[in-house]
Design an enzyme around this catalytic site. Structure first.
Site, PDB file in Angstrom:
ATOM      1  N   ARG A 118     -26.159  26.294 -14.980  1.00  0.00           N
ATOM      2  CA  ARG A 118     -25.706  24.976 -15.460  1.00  0.00           C
ATOM      3  C   ARG A 118     -24.391  25.158 -16.227  1.00  0.00           C
ATOM      4  NH1 ARG A 118     -24.020  22.875 -19.917  1.00  0.00           N
ATOM      5  NH2 ARG A 118     -25.660  23.971 -21.027  1.00  0.00           N
ATOM      6  N   ASP A 119     -24.384  25.982 -17.277  1.00  0.00           N
ATOM      7  CA  ASP A 119     -23.154  26.123 -18.058  1.00  0.00           C
ATOM      8  C   ASP A 119     -22.085  26.876 -17.265  1.00  0.00           C
ATOM      9  OD1 ASP A 119     -21.811  25.343 -20.314  1.00  0.00           O
ATOM     10  OD2 ASP A 119     -22.775  26.724 -21.678  1.00  0.00           O
ATOM     11  N   HIS A 159     -19.231  25.113 -15.173  1.00  0.00           N
ATOM     12  CA  HIS A 159     -17.922  24.733 -15.725  1.00  0.00           C
ATOM     13  C   HIS A 159     -16.812  25.687 -15.276  1.00  0.00           C
ATOM     14  CE1 HIS A 159     -19.138  21.443 -18.289  1.00  0.00           C
ATOM     15  NE2 HIS A 159     -20.089  22.160 -18.846  1.00  0.00           N
ATOM     16  N   SER A 211     -20.472  25.088 -29.527  1.00  0.00           N
ATOM     17  CA  SER A 211     -19.692  24.746 -28.328  1.00  0.00           C
ATOM     18  C   SER A 211     -18.282  25.305 -28.356  1.00  0.00           C
ATOM     19  CB  SER A 211     -19.604  23.220 -28.170  1.00  0.00           C
ATOM     20  OG  SER A 211     -20.870  22.630 -28.270  1.00  0.00           O
ATOM     21  N   HIS A 231     -27.375  28.437 -29.118  1.00  0.00           N
ATOM     22  CA  HIS A 231     -26.559  28.591 -27.898  1.00  0.00           C
ATOM     23  C   HIS A 231     -25.146  28.958 -28.334  1.00  0.00           C
ATOM     24  CE1 HIS A 231     -25.253  26.964 -23.772  1.00  0.00           C
ATOM     25  NE2 HIS A 231     -24.110  26.920 -24.433  1.00  0.00           N
ATOM     26  N   HIS A 280     -21.123  30.740 -27.934  1.00  0.00           N
ATOM     27  CA  HIS A 280     -19.989  31.037 -27.052  1.00  0.00           C
ATOM     28  C   HIS A 280     -19.197  32.181 -27.683  1.00  0.00           C
ATOM     29  CE1 HIS A 280     -20.173  27.983 -23.831  1.00  0.00           C
ATOM     30  NE2 HIS A 280     -20.968  27.396 -24.688  1.00  0.00           N
TER      31      HIS A 280
END
Lengths: 339, 339
Positions: free
Chosen positions: B15-16, B19, B169, B196, B198
């Site tokens: 899903r991610d 991008h 994010s 989550h 990054h």
């Protein structure tokens, strides 16, 4: 936890990065990158064959340029940064050392396996006599416990080292491991302590922060992490993070980011990433340069390369002990391990 | 510090990671990767358009496959792993949600900007009624202080969320930031908390470890960090490091490394690395998807893209506010900033 420390950033992009391009950097690459980090205010720039002075050879790879050419090119490009190089006593002669210092090298690092500080004595003494700064390096430092590392560092200081550096050559450390070792060393010696990380477990920046917080004075880092396998601590990321913590580096971060962009465009086919070989070699604490012979042995014995790395870690294999690899693969195959 | 915790690893690679490939993953890519992580024992696999259910559009990009096709393909490939998907209330209708759950989705995450939990109420309620597990997500969570994040999480639990997730994010956090937020949230709610990360500051793995040590129950991570810009927490590295810390994931690491190798070969042009745009956007706490319009504005106003990102951070720009970019660039040019 030390806040607002001044950290000296030592940049071995043009030496450790050579391992990722089979020591093939040319004069234009060295000149432009050295000028870019000089302009950004990076205080120390290390240049040379990946294995250091005198190492260009069939055995570990011939460099495109001679030591003389690399050092002269970098020296000309640097207006403020100090010029450093590295040597391993098995490769470099005193004549190599004398020539390097004549080319204007300010700092020479003498490196040995973490339990073998005694082999650095002669070269550290010679560097002092020739008037450059002498630093002692312990490689694969995770293979010695904190107390023993501190003793080995104290030996190097006794031989004349004006700074001592611990290399996490296998990229095995977690931050607590670094804290324990840097604390033991800063307690044992009264010269500056440096930390050199690799990113096999994705922890190079976090480990470097832990080193600073435990009292390290100097941190090594390369543009985009340029280096073999998973690469080194990423220079521009390290500087950004140190500043977020309130530490001072004296570096202009925007210019440093431009230098890192230049490095990505001009020095490397692609920035390093963490593949499965890098991950398992970091986890097992094994030299990641074993990749090729491990893959070959895995193929010939029908076992998984992952298991060979784990086995080599249990056997405490070090660089140069490639002969252990086929034996480890055979013994796994005999035990019935399979891909 | 919690040792020997059981950590649930949630894998949003499919899903991610979309991008990074303009939502173009095909059925064969989804099927083989899902089967590989299912075999490795990854407990939750998230699949969908990068922006979630119903988001395939000209505005944010059409996905190669429909939501139905993606979810049906993944469902068929998973024998043990739970199937998850994500939605943003602006895109997904209740009809999308009903279809997804009919396709066998076990977990649905409803995501909102970190101060806008109220928009998740209707969808969280609908998920509960339809019998799937409802999770609430706060995006760009660094833009709210720990106390406010905890209040927003408590709101989502009030709406029916059975777990709450904070997304870094922008990749802005350092470990202490994560510790403060996860601690505040675990104190305020009694449902499982997920983190989550990054990797813009090279800290995704270290931040995830900090989240676990502060009481997080679930950690998101993608194979090779597959995702836009600097990418996500690297799944196989995270699992290796959690095990080094003595935490349990129930995952077979060697098989997971094989799945990550497959992901590198079949899903991505190259694994993510940290470039200067990713670095400055992480540092400034700005959405890294601004890269293209920032470069264009930098070019047209003759200012450095780095400075535009810093300015956008000071203006607290969030995704969707692209109109701030030319204005920020013009105002920097007027102040005499230059490349």
């Amino acid at each position: 936890m030390t806040a607002n420390t001044t950290v000296t950033v030592h940049d071995p992009t043009l030496r450790d990065g050579q391992h990722a391009v089979r020591h093939q950097l040319d004069a234009e690459q060295i000149r432009t990158y050295a000028a870019a980090v000089d302009a950004a205010g990076v205080p120390v720039v290390e240049v040379g064959h990946g294995n250091g002075l005198g190492a260009s050879s069939l055995q570990v790879g011939r460099s495109r340029l001679s030591d003389d050419e690399m050092l002269a090119t970098a020296r000309e490009a640097l207006t403020h940064s100090r010029l450093a190089t590295l040597l391993l006593p098995g490769w470099a002669t005193t004549a190599d050392l004398r020539k390097a210092i004549r080319h204007g090298v300010d700092v020479v690092r003498v490196a040995a396996h973490c339990t073998e500080a005694s082999v650095t004595e002669r070269h550290l003494g010679a560097i002092r006599e020739l008037g450059a700064e002498a630093q002692g390096v312990l490689l694969m430092s995770h293979m010695a416990p904190p107390g023993e590392l501190a003793e080995q560092c104290a030996l190097m200081v006794g031989y004349g080292a004006q700074a001592v550096c611990v290399f996490d050559s296998a990229g095995h450390y977690l931050p607590d491991d670094v804290t324990a070792r840097i604390t033991a060393i800063t307690t044992a010696v009264d010269v500056p302590v440096a930390f050199h990380g690799h990113n096999n477990l994705g922890m190079a920046v976090a480990n470097s922060v832990a080193a600073v917080q435990a009292g390290a004075h100097t941190i090594d880092a390369c543009a985009r992490g340029f280096g073999a396998g998973a690469g080194n601590t990423q220079l521009e990321v390290l500087v950004a993070v140190l500043e977020r913590y309130g530490h001072r580096t004296g570096i202009d971060l925007r210019r440093l980011a431009d230098a890192a962009d230049l490095a990505e465009r001009t020095l490397m086919p692609a920035p390093p990433t963490i593949d499965s070989t890098s991950l398992v070699s970091g986890l097992a604490g094994v030299f990641s340069g074993f990749k090729k012979p491990v893959l070959a042995a895995a193929e010939s014995q029908g076992v998984h390369p992952w298991d060979i790395f784990v086995e080599l870690g249990e056997r405490r294999a070090i660089a140069g002990q490639e002969d252990l690899i086929p034996d480890a693969a055979r013994s796994l195959a005999a035990q019935g391990a399979s891909r």
